[in-house]
Scaffold this active site. Structure first.
Site, PDB file in Angstrom:
ATOM      1  N   GLY A 109     -55.689 -10.995  -8.384  1.00  0.00           N
ATOM      2  CA  GLY A 109     -56.004 -10.415  -7.084  1.00  0.00           C
ATOM      3  C   GLY A 109     -56.108  -8.898  -7.108  1.00  0.00           C
ATOM      4  N   CYS A 110     -55.733  -8.264  -8.214  1.00  0.00           N
ATOM      5  CA  CYS A 110     -55.872  -6.809  -8.318  1.00  0.00           C
ATOM      6  C   CYS A 110     -57.261  -6.480  -8.839  1.00  0.00           C
ATOM      7  CB  CYS A 110     -54.829  -6.221  -9.284  1.00  0.00           C
ATOM      8  SG  CYS A 110     -53.208  -6.068  -8.585  1.00  0.00           S
ATOM      9  N   VAL A 111     -57.886  -5.509  -8.198  1.00  0.00           N
ATOM     10  CA  VAL A 111     -59.229  -5.120  -8.588  1.00  0.00           C
ATOM     11  C   VAL A 111     -59.181  -4.090  -9.695  1.00  0.00           C
ATOM     12  CG1 VAL A 111     -61.480  -4.500  -7.666  1.00  0.00           C
ATOM     13  CG2 VAL A 111     -59.716  -5.275  -6.127  1.00  0.00           C
TER      14      VAL A 111
END
Length: 111
Positions: A109-111
């Site tokens: 979920g981290c870009v």
């Protein structure tokens, strides 16, 4: 594969600088990565890094920021389990940056 050199030893990283082998992690490597991230490690930083490593060992996943914030609040107290505190320690994202320093994979979920 990219690499970093710490103490005369070479470690493999992915293109974003995360260690590819979790077993390669040690405090010397953590301090090197922190330095490249412009983070000066304090007792509070180590507390979060060690928490992340314990969490990963138990659940086999790096927590997303919301989960991290909640879990830290439960274990270390509400004054530390909030985004403002964690972003103060890890300005480029407590999940992303702290996990990198902790030698863990980038949280989902981290870009």
């Amino acid at each position: 594969m990219a690499t970093i050199e710490v103490g005369g030893k070479t470690y493999e990283t992915d293109e974003e600088g995360y260690l590819t082998n979790l077993a390669d992690w040690n405090t010397e490597v953590a301090n090197y990565i922190a330095q490249t991230e412009n983070v000066t490690m304090t007792e509070q930083h180590w507390e979060v890094v060690n928490f992340l490593r314990e969490y990963f060992e138990e659940y086999q996943i790096a927590p997303a920021v919301r989960v991290l914030t909640k879990a830290i609040g439960k274990k270390l107290g509400a004054e530390k389990g909030n985004s403002e505190y964690l972003y103060g320690l890890f300005p480029y994202g407590p999940g992303k940056q702290a996990c990198k320093i902790a030698g863990l994979p980038k949280p989902t979920g981290c870009v």
